[in-house]
Every structure is written in structure tokens, then in C-alpha cells.
Scaffold this motif. Structure first.
Motif, PDB file in Angstrom:
ATOM      1  N   ALA A   1     -46.330 -15.051 -18.762  1.00 62.48           N
ATOM      2  CA  ALA A   1     -44.655 -14.859 -19.148  1.00 62.48           C
ATOM      3  C   ALA A   1     -44.083 -14.233 -18.067  1.00 62.48           C
TER       4      ALA A   1
ATOM      5  N   ASP B   1     -34.354 -19.971 -21.746  1.00 64.47           N
ATOM      6  CA  ASP B   1     -34.416 -20.997 -20.570  1.00 64.47           C
ATOM      7  C   ASP B   1     -36.556 -21.052 -20.352  1.00 64.47           C
ATOM      8  N   ILE B   2     -36.678 -19.364 -21.070  1.00 65.85           N
ATOM      9  CA  ILE B   2     -38.685 -19.420 -21.409  1.00 65.85           C
ATOM     10  C   ILE B   2     -38.591 -19.592 -22.604  1.00 65.85           C
ATOM     11  N   THR B   3     -39.720 -20.685 -23.026  1.00 60.62           N
ATOM     12  CA  THR B   3     -40.105 -20.418 -24.878  1.00 60.62           C
ATOM     13  C   THR B   3     -41.394 -20.136 -24.797  1.00 60.62           C
ATOM     14  N   ILE B   4     -42.159 -19.141 -25.029  1.00 60.51           N
ATOM     15  CA  ILE B   4     -43.614 -18.502 -24.787  1.00 60.51           C
ATOM     16  C   ILE B   4     -43.974 -18.284 -26.511  1.00 60.51           C
TER      17      ILE B   4
ATOM     18  N   LEU C   1     -35.524 -15.195 -21.953  1.00 60.45           N
ATOM     19  CA  LEU C   1     -37.165 -15.794 -22.897  1.00 60.45           C
ATOM     20  C   LEU C   1     -37.300 -15.422 -24.113  1.00 60.45           C
TER      21      LEU C   1
ATOM     22  N   ILE D   1     -38.061 -22.374 -11.295  1.00 65.28           N
ATOM     23  CA  ILE D   1     -37.209 -22.566 -12.688  1.00 65.28           C
ATOM     24  C   ILE D   1     -35.747 -22.663 -12.073  1.00 65.28           C
TER      25      ILE D   1
ATOM     26  N   ILE E   1     -44.619 -17.266 -15.365  1.00 66.84           N
ATOM     27  CA  ILE E   1     -43.293 -17.862 -14.867  1.00 66.84           C
ATOM     28  C   ILE E   1     -42.692 -17.454 -14.585  1.00 66.84           C
ATOM     29  N   VAL E   2     -41.780 -16.178 -14.870  1.00 65.75           N
ATOM     30  CA  VAL E   2     -41.109 -15.642 -14.355  1.00 65.75           C
ATOM     31  C   VAL E   2     -40.931 -15.681 -13.189  1.00 65.75           C
TER      32      VAL E   2
ATOM     33  N   LEU F   1     -32.554 -14.766 -16.560  1.00 61.46           N
ATOM     34  CA  LEU F   1     -32.919 -15.560 -16.872  1.00 61.46           C
ATOM     35  C   LEU F   1     -33.728 -15.212 -19.053  1.00 61.46           C
TER      36      LEU F   1
ATOM     37  N   GLY G   1     -35.249 -25.598 -18.863  1.00 65.25           N
ATOM     38  CA  GLY G   1     -36.022 -24.396 -19.515  1.00 65.25           C
ATOM     39  C   GLY G   1     -38.135 -25.063 -19.457  1.00 65.25           C
ATOM     40  N   VAL G   2     -38.657 -24.015 -19.796  1.00 65.58           N
ATOM     41  CA  VAL G   2     -40.230 -24.175 -19.711  1.00 65.58           C
ATOM     42  C   VAL G   2     -40.908 -23.596 -21.404  1.00 65.58           C
TER      43      VAL G   2
END
Ligand code: SF4
Ligand code: SF4
Length: 304
Positions: free
Chosen positions: A142, A68-71, A4, A190, A145-146, A2, A93-94
Motif C-alpha cells: 500500500a 482510490d486504492i483497495t488492498i 485507501l 495515481i 502504491i501511495v 488519497l 483507482g488501483v
């Protein structure tokens, strides 16, 4: 694996958020990388941080162009061409956005083609910590979400904050606020988890010409064009009854946006005041107060 990417403004704690997420994943038995990228860092300027989490060895290095994930720790970054927090986000992605708006509102407004999660962590910080400290809260969302466990998050917050602050009560409050954010978010599915392969190709970092890689914001012309007033959460409020016109606030302002009115009292250019409150910290008479921005309800400031 993953990947981020955290986007915040200098002072919001994107690096600490990425470290908390990385440490929490490490405590779950994962391999982890986390690191920040400040560029020409100054308080309020857009910065990013990165976390890779894998069950196997991580062979990649460098920044993460396709997370995959943006904060997104500050909603105003979504319309900042310097930040581009949605760039490269994978289709499945998220994206987490720190905002009071609903996911549907944000998706519509910014035309986002990914899963959107929202929570007003600034307000949670103000309510539970007494200030807009959001690094631990962003790390908590985060981690949620992970799919990291609550105990690992708690231990990670304690471990990372103990390196920065010694106030045990404040650390305990941060843990409480982090767990609150963690429990508020639904657990997501995810779909983009990959296994790291030793054969992964090496990521080549593009060489940026000096024109791009050096700051140009310090020049008078671009400082004027770049309206840093939209970075602001608090605005300075001068009490001219106690001001001695010593000029310290004028010289200490990093934006150079305090001038004097006709009576010789300091006034701010709110188009460019980024709300760092260095002026208030430096005033020997404590004649400058921080006033929370609240749209049309924001307090009129003397001399404007
Ligand atoms: S006026 Fe004060 S709060 Fe605004 S940018 Fe200058 S030092 Fe920061
Ligand atoms: S630092 Fe304080 S006392 Fe000095 S000019 Fe600014 S507001 Fe006035």
C-alpha cells in the motif's frame, strides 16, 4: 487526498496494514486517519480497515465508500458477497490483490475496471517470515502504491510492530520482507489525488436496521450454508495414534465443525473448517498438525 480501503480476514492484520501505511505517510509529513471496521469479528471473517492521507486537513470522517486504492489481502474475498472489496472503487483507482496470478488474469476473471497490481504476499510471508503473516507486507505494498518513501515505511513498520511484539529479530525480519515487497512493485501513477477542502460535505453514515447490523451467522442454519472452508490456508491433520479422545478440540472449535468418527476419534468437516488451528493450539497431546493447502496436492487427512 488519497483514500485507501483494506480488505482482509480476521487474523490477517488488515488493521495493522492500514496503520503502517498511515504512520508511513505521517512520517512523510502528511495528515492521516486510519481505523478498522470489524463488525461481528471472528478469525477468518471478512473485515476492513481504512486510511485517509492528505497534505491538508482531513475534514471527512467515517468509512470510505469510494476508495482510490483497495488492498485485497485474501483473493477469496473477491467472490464473497459479505466483503465486496471492489465496491465503489474509483474508475482510475488501483486495486492490489494478494495472489500468484498476473494482473491480466485477475482483471479478466473478476471483470475489474481499474489498475490491478498483484503479488503473492502470502508466499513471501511463508518464505521470509516462516508463517503467512501478511500485515506488514500489505502495508508495504500500500505504501508503495501511495508513493511513500522507503525510509518512512521502514520506520513505520518498526514503530507499529514494536507496539504489538517484543521479538526484535521478528521485527527485523518483517522490515526485510516489507522492503522486499516494496521494491518488487513498480511505482504507479495515481490520477485521483485531491486536496481536502474545508467545505467538504459531511459524510452521513446510513443507519442499518438491526437485521443487517447484527450477526446472524451463529444460527445453525446459516452456519451450515456459509461454507467457511474456502477461508483456509492450513488444514488440521489429526494423529489418532496420540489422540486420547479427550474431546478438547471438539469443544474448542469455533465453527463447531469437529465430530467423532465411528471409533470415537475427532474428524473435521472440511466444508466448514476455516483453518484457524485453534484445535491444534488446544490439543494437550499436540496431536493435530497444520498442513498447508495446496490444491490437488493437499495431504489426505485421516478419518475423512
Ligand atoms: S477444525 Fe480446527 S482449524 Fe478447523 S475451524 Fe475448527 S478449530 Fe479451526
Ligand atoms: S484435543 Fe487432542 S487428544 Fe483431545 S480429542 Fe482432540 S486430538 Fe485428541
Amino acid at each position: 487526498m488519497l483514500k485507501l480501503r483494506f480488505h482482509g480476514r480476521g487474523g490477517q492484520g488488515a488493521k495493522v496494514a492500514s496503520r503502517i501505511t498511515g504512520t508511513a505517510a505521517f512520517l512523510e509529513g502528511c495528515h492521516v486517519q486510519d481505523f478498522p471496521l470489524y463488525g461481528a469479528e471472528r478469525r477468518g471473517a471478512p473485515i476492513s480497515a481504512f486510511t485517509r492521507i492528505s497534505r491538508g486537513t482531513i475534514m471527512e470522517r467515517g468509512v470510505i465508500p469510494n476508495p482510490d486504492i483497495t488492498i485485497v489481502m485474501d483473493q477469496t474475498l473477491l467472490s464473497d458477497p459479505q466483503a465486496e472489496p471492489l465496491a465503489g472503487l474509483k474508475k482510475n483507482g488501483v486495486v492490489f490483490i494478494n495472489t500468484p496470478d498476473s494482473p491480466a488474469q485477475v482483471k479478466d476473471e473478476y471483470n475489474i475496471d481499474a489498475q490491478v497490481v498483484t503479488l503473492d504476499i502470502t508466499n513471501i510471508g511463508l518464505d521470509m517470515l516462516g508463517s503467512p503473516i501478511i500485515s506488514t507486507l500489505a502495508g508495504a505494498v500500500a505504501s508503495r502504491i501511495v508513493g511513500i518513501g522507503e525510509e518512512s515505511l521502514k520506520n513505520a513498520v518498526e514503530k507499529e510492530l514494536s507496539k504489538i511484539i517484543t521479538d526484535q529479530k521478528l521485527i527485523a525480519k518483517n522490515i526485510e520482507a516489507a522492503i522486499y515487497c516494496f521494491r518488487t512493485l513498480e511505482l504507479l501513477k495515481i490520477k485521483t489525488i485531491q486536496t481536502t477542502q474545508r467545505q467538504d460535505s459531511v459524510i452521513r453514515m446510513p443507519f442499518e436496521p438491526a437485521k443487517i447490523s447484527t450477526p446472524s451467522i451463529n444460527t445453525t442454519a446459516s452456519s451450515l450454508l456459509k461454507r467457511t472452508g474456502n477461508w483456509r490456508l492450513f488444514k488440521p491433520f489429526w494423529d489418532h495414534d496420540v489422540c486420547t479422545k479427550c474431546m478438547i478440540c471438539v469443544t474448542r472449535c469455533p465453527e463447531g465443525c469437529i465430530s467423532l468418527n465411528e471409533q470415537g476419534f475427532p474428524v473435521a468437516d472440511y466444508e466448514h473448517c476455516k483453518g484457524c488451528m485453534i484445535c491444534a493450539e488446544e490439543c494437550p497431546k499436540k496431536g493435530i498438525k497444520a498442513v498447508r493447502e495446496s490444491g490437488s496436492d493437499s495431504v489426505e487427512v485421516m478419518g475423512t
